[in-house]
Design an enzyme around this catalytic site. Structure first.
Site, short mmCIF file in Angstrom:
data_model
loop_
_atom_site.label_atom_id
_atom_site.label_comp_id
_atom_site.label_asym_id
_atom_site.label_seq_id
_atom_site.Cartn_x
_atom_site.Cartn_y
_atom_site.Cartn_z
N ASP A 160 -5.75 -0.26 -7.92
CA ASP A 160 -5.41 -1.27 -6.92
C ASP A 160 -6.38 -2.44 -7.08
O ASP A 160 -7.22 -2.70 -6.21
CB ASP A 160 -5.52 -0.63 -5.52
N ASP A 175 -10.09 -2.93 0.31
CA ASP A 175 -9.66 -3.20 1.69
C ASP A 175 -9.33 -1.90 2.43
O ASP A 175 -9.14 -1.91 3.65
CB ASP A 175 -8.46 -4.16 1.71
N HIS A 186 0.82 -1.22 0.00
CA HIS A 186 0.00 0.00 0.00
C HIS A 186 0.85 1.27 0.00
O HIS A 186 0.46 2.27 -0.60
CB HIS A 186 -0.99 -0.03 1.17
N GLU A 190 -14.99 0.92 -5.97
CA GLU A 190 -14.81 -0.53 -5.78
C GLU A 190 -16.06 -1.24 -6.31
O GLU A 190 -17.18 -0.84 -6.02
CB GLU A 190 -14.58 -0.81 -4.29
N1 SPD Z 1 -2.08 -11.50 -7.12
C1 SPD Z 1 -2.83 -10.56 -6.36
C2 SPD Z 1 -2.66 -9.14 -6.81
C3 SPD Z 1 -3.51 -8.25 -5.99
C4 SPD Z 1 -3.17 -6.83 -6.10
N2 SPD Z 1 -4.09 -6.00 -5.37
C5 SPD Z 1 -4.18 -6.28 -4.00
C6 SPD Z 1 -5.12 -5.38 -3.29
C7 SPD Z 1 -4.55 -4.85 -2.01
N3 SPD Z 1 -5.13 -3.63 -1.65
#
Ligand code: SPD
Length: 279
Positions: free
Chosen positions: A156, A86, A62, A106
């Site tokens: 993300d 998240d 993050h 989201e």
């Molecule tokens: N292989 C999983 C990749 C996930 C990337 N994003 C994750 C979210 C965390 N906030």
């Protein structure tokens, strides 16, 4: 319950964590959502059996998706986060006092609800009045976007499976480029440079069709395939090496890994990727 929770990466590799308990399991319109309590890394989120984040491992991801953009974009008042259900990316973004408005878009309400309840340390900024959560399709959001340009867009999202596939497509990157101000910065998570090398290179190639500057950067994330993870920085005009040192040193007082030198070092591109980019 099984003593282990595992991600089976394309039948080639398993990433397993010893598990004490299941905190939440649900099936939304989009995916299976699970939160488990692991021995090594605390509580962790899986979507369709793929590790997304874990309390004991999330800070690197993050901080790295957020601060390289937030310490280099000339303006950081308006930020769009696509995915990020998240709350970890929003938490990092909102640590910058210059940020006035964050739209977090989201797709899956169940992810936000479960994470708010079971992963409160990751999403510790849900109550910040600058944060506006929209349960909506991020691809449509940027495609139809007519509002004031964003200064920073952070993607993300999960891996390109199902509805997330569009987050890796040229059309989506073009819409993001249009939704950004001319001095805006775009960052997306861009997968593993070793276990998903072809996909990583494809993301870079598609972004190059939409932005003048496209620079991948790297750091280890324990729970992702291959251990080494990437994000890609893209902009029409901003260079990630011109760091606003005041912002960087201020934020570094409370970060787990991010500081000016970590930022600079992360942009060192391994030769096997660099050779392809120079072609
Ligand atoms: N292989 C999983 C990749 C996930 C990337 N994003 C994750 C979210 C965390 N906030």
């Amino acid at each position: 319950m099984s003593l282990w929770s595992e991600e089976n990466h394309e039948g080639l590799m398993k990433i397993a964590l010893k598990t004490k308990a299941k905190c939440f399991e649900g099936v939304s319109e989009f995916q299976k959502v699970e939160i488990v309590e692991t021995e090594a890394l605390g509580r962790a989120l899986l979507l369709d059996g793929v590790w997304m984040t874990a309390e004991g491992d999330e800070k690197t991801y993050h901080e790295m998706i957020s601060h390289p953009a937030l310490t280099t974009a000339p303006r950081i008042k308006r930020v769009l986060i696509i995915g990020g259900g998240d709350g970890g990316t929003a938490r990092e973004v909102l640590r910058h006092p210059e940020v006035e408005c964050v739209d977090l878009v989201e797709l899956d309400a169940m992810v936000v609800e479960a994470c708010r309840k079971y992963l409160p340390s990751i999403g510790s900024a849900w109550g910040d009045p600058r944060l506006h959560v929209h349960i909506a399709d991020g691809i449509r959001w940027v495609k139809n976007y007519q509002g004031a340009p964003y200064d920073v867009i952070l993607v993300d999202g999960p891996d390109p499976i199902g509805p997330a596939e569009g987050l890796f497509a040229r059309d989506f990157y073009e819409s993001c480029a249009k939704a950004l101000s001319p001095e805006g910065v775009f960052v997306t998570q861009s997968e593993s440079p070793n276990m998903m090398r072809e996909l990583h290179l494809k993301i870079l190639a598609e972004l190059k069709g939409c932005f003048k500057k496209v620079l991948p950067y790297y750091k280890g994330v324990v729970i992702y395939p291959g251990g080494e993870w990437s994000w890609t920085y893209a902009s029409q005009s901003v260079d990630p090496m011109y760091i606003n040192l005041e912002r960087a040193s201020r934020i570094s007082k409370d970060t787990y890994i991010y500081n000016e030198m970590v930022h600079r070092g992360a942009f060192a591109v391994p030769n096997h990727i660099r050779k392809v980019l120079e072609r």
